[in-house]
Design an enzyme around this catalytic site. Structure first.
Site, PDB file in Angstrom:
ATOM      1  CB  ALA A 159      81.396  36.828   0.402  1.00 32.92           C
ATOM      2  CB  CYS A 160      79.611  39.941  -2.869  1.00 27.01           C
ATOM      3  SG  CYS A 160      80.220  38.403  -3.597  1.00 27.01           S
TER       4      CYS A 160
END
Length: 198
Positions: free
Chosen positions: A124-125
């Site tokens: 995700a990040c």
């Protein structure tokens, strides 16, 4: 014995201290504790060594956290803050840091097109801003052994997706050697060796 004449450090196709920037996203306690793709202690060691390299070679550096100002999350891990005590992380609410105006502006201000990017989580990040950055014409280098996911499958799948989109995968040791390149660069050689073998 002599070395090849040093190539243009700004235009070199390899990473150099003059053409790259370093980004570390969301190295916060809860994120570290949630990593299952590798040993958490090794992960912290590797991100600290990566950060030390960025500091040694004076790379423009961006640090970012999520939900610290809201009180929902704890600040960046102390080990990373000790490397960069002078840098205040950009705090966001967005999962994708590229969608945060202050973060995006900070990247643009570096003036660098090669981004050495690290984050928790890989899926995700790291992957979201990496994919966005590539789409905007940046070269992104993901330091695979200084990032982690919620499972090995999540981590590996995210790396495959990023690589398919043009993100370049690199280890922290490869990064170290690529930035140093020549033992005759004596101003950094000693500290390089200390980080590499320490």
């Amino acid at each position: 014995m002599s070395s090849e004449q040093i190539r243009d450090m700004k235009l070199d196709h390899l990473l150099t201290p003059e053409n790259a920037a370093f980004i570390a996203i969301d190295y916060q306690p809860i994120q570290v504790q949630s990593i299952k793709s590798m040993d958490q202690e090794e992960l912290v060691t590797n991100i600290v060594k990566t950060a030390q390299l960025a500091k040694l070679y004076q790379l423009p550096t961006i640090l970012s956290t999520v939900n610290v100002e809201s009180g929902d999350n704890k600040p960046q891990i102390e080990e990373l803050s000790e490397v960069f005590p002078e840098i205040q992380p950009i705090d966001r609410t967005t999962i994708n840091s590229w969608e945060d105006d202050a973060f995006h502006e900070a990247v643009e201000k570096t003036g660098r097109k090669k981004l050495i990017m690290t984050a928790l989580w890989t899926e995700a990040c790291l992957s979201f801003p990496a994919l966005d950055a590539v789409k905007e014409g940046y070269e992104v280098y993901a330091v695979v052994d200084a990032v982690g996911g919620t499972s090995k499958t999540a981590h590996d799948t995210a790396l495959r997706r990023m690589e398919q989109a043009g993100v370049k995968l690199i280890s922290w040791v490869q990064l170290a050697c690529e930035l140093q390149r020549d033992w005759n660069r004596t101003d950094t050689a000693g500290e390089f060796a200390k980080i590499l073998f320490g």
